[in-house]
Design an enzyme around this catalytic site. Structure first.
Site, PDB file in Angstrom:
ATOM      1  N   GLN A  16       6.518 -55.288 -21.519  1.00  0.00           N
ATOM      2  CA  GLN A  16       7.261 -55.846 -20.385  1.00  0.00           C
ATOM      3  C   GLN A  16       8.683 -55.278 -20.314  1.00  0.00           C
ATOM      4  O   GLN A  16       9.104 -54.793 -19.261  1.00  0.00           O
ATOM      5  CB  GLN A  16       7.322 -57.378 -20.496  1.00  0.00           C
ATOM      6  CG  GLN A  16       7.973 -58.026 -19.272  1.00  0.00           C
ATOM      7  CD  GLN A  16       8.437 -59.453 -19.519  1.00  0.00           C
ATOM      8  OE1 GLN A  16       8.490 -59.923 -20.659  1.00  0.00           O
ATOM      9  NE2 GLN A  16       8.771 -60.153 -18.445  1.00  0.00           N
ATOM     10  N   ILE A  39       1.278 -48.193 -28.844  1.00  0.00           N
ATOM     11  CA  ILE A  39      -0.094 -48.117 -29.322  1.00  0.00           C
ATOM     12  C   ILE A  39      -1.042 -48.063 -28.111  1.00  0.00           C
ATOM     13  O   ILE A  39      -2.160 -47.571 -28.184  1.00  0.00           O
ATOM     14  CB  ILE A  39      -0.352 -49.333 -30.258  1.00  0.00           C
ATOM     15  CG1 ILE A  39      -1.455 -49.067 -31.241  1.00  0.00           C
ATOM     16  CG2 ILE A  39      -0.544 -50.616 -29.504  1.00  0.00           C
ATOM     17  CD1 ILE A  39      -1.394 -49.994 -32.448  1.00  0.00           C
ATOM     18  N   TYR A 145       6.310 -65.693 -35.113  1.00  0.00           N
ATOM     19  CA  TYR A 145       7.176 -64.794 -34.332  1.00  0.00           C
ATOM     20  C   TYR A 145       8.654 -65.097 -34.623  1.00  0.00           C
ATOM     21  O   TYR A 145       9.438 -64.186 -34.913  1.00  0.00           O
ATOM     22  CB  TYR A 145       6.859 -64.995 -32.849  1.00  0.00           C
ATOM     23  CG  TYR A 145       7.754 -64.256 -31.880  1.00  0.00           C
ATOM     24  CD1 TYR A 145       7.809 -62.870 -31.847  1.00  0.00           C
ATOM     25  CD2 TYR A 145       8.540 -64.961 -30.965  1.00  0.00           C
ATOM     26  CE1 TYR A 145       8.616 -62.204 -30.934  1.00  0.00           C
ATOM     27  CE2 TYR A 145       9.344 -64.303 -30.046  1.00  0.00           C
ATOM     28  CZ  TYR A 145       9.377 -62.925 -30.036  1.00  0.00           C
ATOM     29  OH  TYR A 145      10.176 -62.270 -29.125  1.00  0.00           O
ATOM     30  N   LYS A 149      11.630 -62.895 -36.414  1.00  0.00           N
ATOM     31  CA  LYS A 149      12.868 -62.566 -35.694  1.00  0.00           C
ATOM     32  C   LYS A 149      14.092 -62.907 -36.553  1.00  0.00           C
ATOM     33  O   LYS A 149      15.049 -62.136 -36.607  1.00  0.00           O
ATOM     34  CB  LYS A 149      12.919 -63.287 -34.336  1.00  0.00           C
ATOM     35  CG  LYS A 149      12.010 -62.654 -33.304  1.00  0.00           C
ATOM     36  CD  LYS A 149      12.435 -61.207 -33.022  1.00  0.00           C
ATOM     37  CE  LYS A 149      11.502 -60.440 -32.144  1.00  0.00           C
ATOM     38  NZ  LYS A 149      11.817 -59.014 -32.054  1.00  0.00           N
TER      39      LYS A 149
HETATM   40  N1  SER Z   1       9.475 -64.552 -24.377  1.00  0.00           N
HETATM   41  C1  SER Z   1       9.256 -64.685 -25.770  1.00  0.00           C
HETATM   42  C2  SER Z   1       8.082 -65.527 -26.060  1.00  0.00           C
HETATM   43  O1  SER Z   1       7.830 -66.417 -25.279  1.00  0.00           O
HETATM   44  C3  SER Z   1      10.476 -65.272 -26.422  1.00  0.00           C
HETATM   45  O2  SER Z   1      11.189 -64.255 -27.007  1.00  0.00           O
HETATM   46  O3  SER Z   1       7.454 -65.354 -27.052  1.00  0.00           O
END
Ligand code: SER
Length: 324
Positions: A16, A39, A145, A149
Site C-alpha cells: 500500500q 516478494i 506486529y 514494531k
Molecule cells: N495499519 C496498520 C495495521 O492496521 C497499523 O500500522 O496493522
C-alpha cells in the site's frame, strides 16, 4: 545520472505505501535511480524501474541487491501487518524482525547513507494513555506486529547510537489511499469503506461504530516520509519512532462524512477479532516532537480526504477500472 540520495531501494514496493512511494520517488529522481523490490510482482501501472524479487528474510539477497544496483538509501516497507500477524505470528516475527535486522546489518556493513523504517501505532498497548498519546510512553503491545514494531524501533535506535547508521522512521497511524489496497491491517476498514460506498452504497464494518483511531491520507504519509528523510540529522532528538498523525475518527463519523457525498450510504457493524486489536491502540496522538524537530504538518482532514477519495473512486468506477 545518480541522484542526490544515491540510488534508492524500496522493499515492499508492491504494498500500500511502497507502491505509492515508488511512483513518487521515480517522479523525483527518475526510474533508473529507484529499485523496486518485493516478494510479489509490481502492479501493471508501476513505473519502468529495475525490479528485484526479494524476500527480506534472506540477508544475502538484500546485500547482493544493494551492491548490484549501488544503492545508497533504503526505504524498508516490507512487513506483515497487525491482523495478518495474528493469523500467522511466526511469519510476522520472521518477516518483520529478520527483515529489519537484515536491512540494518546491510546498512552498517555496506555504509549506506540513509535508511527509512516505519513503525506504527501498533507499538502502543492497552496500558498506554489512549488519548493524545505522548511520544515517549509505555510500549507494551499485545499483537505480534506491535511487538516487532517496538523491537524494530529499539533495534534501529541501537544502530544509530552504536554504529552511526542514519536510520529514521515514523509511527504511522492507519493510512488511507486509493492506490494498492492495504494488506491485512486493523485500519483497513477505513479504506474499504470508500470502495464499497462507491460500488455498493453500503458497507459491513469489522470494527464497532465508536472505535476511534488515528489516521492519515496517503499524500500526507508520503510528505511525512520525505520531510523526515530530508531533515538535518543534527536537529533530530528522536530517530526511528516519531508519532505522526493527521486526524482521528470513528467508523460512524466516517460514514456520516461519506453521506455528505452519497446520501443513502448504509453501514452495519459486525466487529470481529480486529476489535480487540483496535481497542488496544491509541485514539489520538501527540505528534509535537515531529512538528518541532522536522516541521511535520499534515494537509488533509477527514472532510478533505473523503471528498478526494470519493471523487477519485467514482471516476474510476465510471471508467470501469475501480479494481475492487
Ligand atoms: N495499519 C496498520 C495495521 O492496521 C497499523 O500500522 O496493522
Amino acid at each position: 545520472m545518480i541522484c542526490k540520495e544515491g540510488r534508492i531501494l524500496i522493499t515492499g514496493a508492491s504494498g500500500q505505501i511502497g507502491s505509492e512511494l515508488l511512483h513518487a520517488l521515480c517522479r523525483k529522481h527518475g526510474p533508473d535511480n529507484v529499485i523496486a523490490a518485493d516478494i510479489q510482482p509490481l502492479a501493471a501501472n508501476a513505473p519502468a524501474c529495475p525490479f528485484e524479487s526479494l524476500d527480506v528474510t534472506q540477508a544475502e539477497r538484500i546485500e547482493e541487491t544493494i551492491k548490484k544496483h549501488r544503492v545508497e538509501t533504503v526505504y524498508h516497507l516490507a512487513a506483515i501487518l497487525s491482523a495478518n500477524g495474528e493469523k500467522n505470528p511466526q511469519l510476522a516475527w520472521s518477516v518483520n524482525m529478520d527483515g529489519t535486522y537484515n536491512v540494518l546489518e546491510a546498512a552498517r556493513k555496506l555504509g549506506l547513507s540513509r535508511v527509512f523504517i516505519p513503525s506504527s501505532i501498533a507499538a502502543f498497548g492497552p496500558e498506554t494513555p489512549r488519548v493524545f498519546t505522548p511520544q515517549d510512553t509505555i510500549l507494551k503491545p499485545k499483537t505480534m506486529y506491535g511487538l516487532t514494531k517496538v523491537a524494530g524501533e529499539l533495534l534501529a535506535d541501537y544502530y544509530v547510537n552504536r554504529f552511526g547508521v542514519d536510520v529514521r522512521g515514523c509511527r504511522f497511524p492507519g493510512i488511507i489511499s486509493h492506490g494498492a489496497l492495504p494488506g491485512g491491517g486493523t485500519t483497513d476498514y477505513a479504506v474499504a469503506i470508500y470502495y464499497e460506498a462507491v460500488k455498493y452504497g453500503r458497507y459491513s464494518c469489522f470494527l464497532g461504530p465508536d472505535t476511534r483511531l488515528p489516521m492519515m491520507y496517503m499524500p500526507d504519509c508520503l510528505k511525512s516520509i520525505f520531510d523526515l528523510m530530508s531533515a538535518d540529522f543534527k536537529n533530530l532528538r528522536h530517530h526511528c519512532d516519531f508519532n505522526v498523525t493527521a486526524m482521528s475518527f470513528t467508523p460512524a463519523e466516517q460514514a456520516a462524512e461519506i453521506r455528505r457525498h452519497i446520501s443513502d450510504f448504509e453501514i452495519v457493524y459486525r466487529p470481529d477479532f480486529r476489535q480487540a486489536i483496535a481497542d488496544s491502540w491509541p485514539q489520538s496522538l501527540d505528534d509535537s516532537p515531529a512538528r518541532a524537530e522536522w516541521n511535520w504538518k499534515p494537509d488533509y482532514d477527514l472532510a478533505a480526504m473523503t471528498a478526494d477519495m470519493i471523487g477519485v473512486l467514482t471516476k474510476r468506477l465510471a471508467e470501469g477500472r475501480l479494481g475492487y
